[in-house]
Design a protein around this motif. Structure first.
Motif, PDB file in Angstrom:
ATOM      1  N   HIS A  57       4.459  11.577   3.937  1.00  0.00           N
ATOM      2  CA  HIS A  57       5.044  10.323   4.431  1.00  0.00           C
ATOM      3  C   HIS A  57       4.038   9.565   5.298  1.00  0.00           C
ATOM      4  O   HIS A  57       3.877   8.347   5.149  1.00  0.00           O
ATOM      5  CB  HIS A  57       6.326  10.604   5.221  1.00  0.00           C
ATOM      6  N   ARG A  58       3.368  10.266   6.203  1.00  0.00           N
ATOM      7  CA  ARG A  58       2.390   9.605   7.076  1.00  0.00           C
ATOM      8  C   ARG A  58       1.212   9.051   6.288  1.00  0.00           C
ATOM      9  O   ARG A  58       0.716   7.966   6.565  1.00  0.00           O
ATOM     10  CB  ARG A  58       1.905  10.563   8.158  1.00  0.00           C
ATOM     11  N   ASP A  62       1.620   5.269   6.989  1.00  0.00           N
ATOM     12  CA  ASP A  62       0.702   4.900   8.069  1.00  0.00           C
ATOM     13  C   ASP A  62      -0.713   4.573   7.589  1.00  0.00           C
ATOM     14  O   ASP A  62      -1.423   3.813   8.242  1.00  0.00           O
ATOM     15  CB  ASP A  62       0.610   6.018   9.116  1.00  0.00           C
ATOM     16  N   PHE A  63      -1.127   5.175   6.472  1.00  0.00           N
ATOM     17  CA  PHE A  63      -2.525   5.025   6.048  1.00  0.00           C
ATOM     18  C   PHE A  63      -2.683   4.426   4.652  1.00  0.00           C
ATOM     19  O   PHE A  63      -3.803   4.289   4.168  1.00  0.00           O
ATOM     20  CB  PHE A  63      -3.249   6.373   6.139  1.00  0.00           C
ATOM     21  N   LEU A  70      -2.501   9.775  -3.560  1.00  0.00           N
ATOM     22  CA  LEU A  70      -1.489  10.637  -2.955  1.00  0.00           C
ATOM     23  C   LEU A  70      -1.172  11.815  -3.880  1.00  0.00           C
ATOM     24  O   LEU A  70      -1.020  12.949  -3.415  1.00  0.00           O
ATOM     25  CB  LEU A  70      -0.221   9.847  -2.624  1.00  0.00           C
ATOM     26  N   ALA A  71      -1.102  11.563  -5.161  1.00  0.00           N
ATOM     27  CA  ALA A  71      -0.859  12.640  -6.129  1.00  0.00           C
ATOM     28  C   ALA A  71      -1.975  13.676  -6.075  1.00  0.00           C
ATOM     29  O   ALA A  71      -1.724  14.882  -6.183  1.00  0.00           O
ATOM     30  CB  ALA A  71      -0.725  12.067  -7.540  1.00  0.00           C
ATOM     31  N   LEU A 113      -5.086  13.128  10.414  1.00  0.00           N
ATOM     32  CA  LEU A 113      -4.163  12.065  10.011  1.00  0.00           C
ATOM     33  C   LEU A 113      -2.718  12.458  10.316  1.00  0.00           C
ATOM     34  O   LEU A 113      -1.904  11.617  10.713  1.00  0.00           O
ATOM     35  CB  LEU A 113      -4.335  11.749   8.525  1.00  0.00           C
ATOM     36  N   TYR A 114      -2.395  13.730  10.150  1.00  0.00           N
ATOM     37  CA  TYR A 114      -1.051  14.238  10.436  1.00  0.00           C
ATOM     38  C   TYR A 114      -0.705  14.066  11.913  1.00  0.00           C
ATOM     39  O   TYR A 114       0.416  13.734  12.265  1.00  0.00           O
ATOM     40  CB  TYR A 114      -0.994  15.721  10.037  1.00  0.00           C
TER      41      TYR A 114
END
Length: 131
Positions: A57-58, A62-63, A70-71, A113-114
Motif C-alpha cells: 500500500h505504501r 506514497d511512492f 509493483l508486481a 520506504l516502509y
C-alpha cells in the motif's frame, strides 16, 4: 522521498550522527527550561516484521509504484520460504508472511520506504525536534 533525518542504513549516517544532530536541540530546550523526551527504537528485528499489505500500500499510495513495478516487488517477496537448522536438525519449512531480506540492497530500500511515514512531521501533533 526518503526521510531526511533517518540515521541508519545510509553512508555517513549512524547513531553517532543522530546523537550529534539531537544533542544540541536537547541542550537548548533544557536551557530554556523545557522538558524533552527522546524515544529510541531498537530495530534489530524490524526487517522481519515488515507487513506485506502495508508495504505494498505504501509503495503504491506514497511512492507511486504500480503496475509491472509493483508486481515485480510482490513477486520478489511473496512465496518466500524459510527453515531453521539447529543441531543438525531442520525445522518445518514455512512460507513467510512478512519480512524483507536482510543483506540485500532491495530489502534495505523496501524497509526504508516502509518506515518513511514515521518521519512525516504532518503525522505528529506537535512539531518534533527532528523535522
Amino acid at each position: 522521498m526518503l526521510p531526511q533525518y533517518q540515521s541508519a542504513y545510509w553512508a555517513n549516517h549512524s547513531t553517532e550522527t543522530a546523537v550529534i544532530r539531537v544533542f544540541p536541540d536537547l541542550v537548548a530546550e533544557s536551557d530554556a527550561g523545557k522538558v524533552s523526551l527522546l524515544a529510541l527504537l531498537d530495530l534489530s528485528a524490524a526487517f522481519d516484521m515488515v507487513d506485506y499489505d502495508i508495504l505494498f500500500h505504501r509503495l503504491s499510495a506514497d511512492f507511486g509504484v504500480c503496475g509491472t513495478s509493483l508486481a515485480w516487488v510482490k513477486s520478489y517477496l511473496l512465496g518466500r520460504k524459510q527453515a531453521v537448522r539447529c543441531g543438525g536438525k531442520l525445522s518445518t519449512v514455512s512460507t513467510l508472511t512478512c519480512s524483507v531480506p536482510q543483506g540485500s540492497v532491495l530489502g534495505l530500500l523496501l524497509f526504508l520506504l516502509y518506515t518513511a511515514s514515521l518521519y512525516d512531521s504532518q503525522s505528529w501533533s506537535e512539531e518534533p525536534l527532528l523535522r
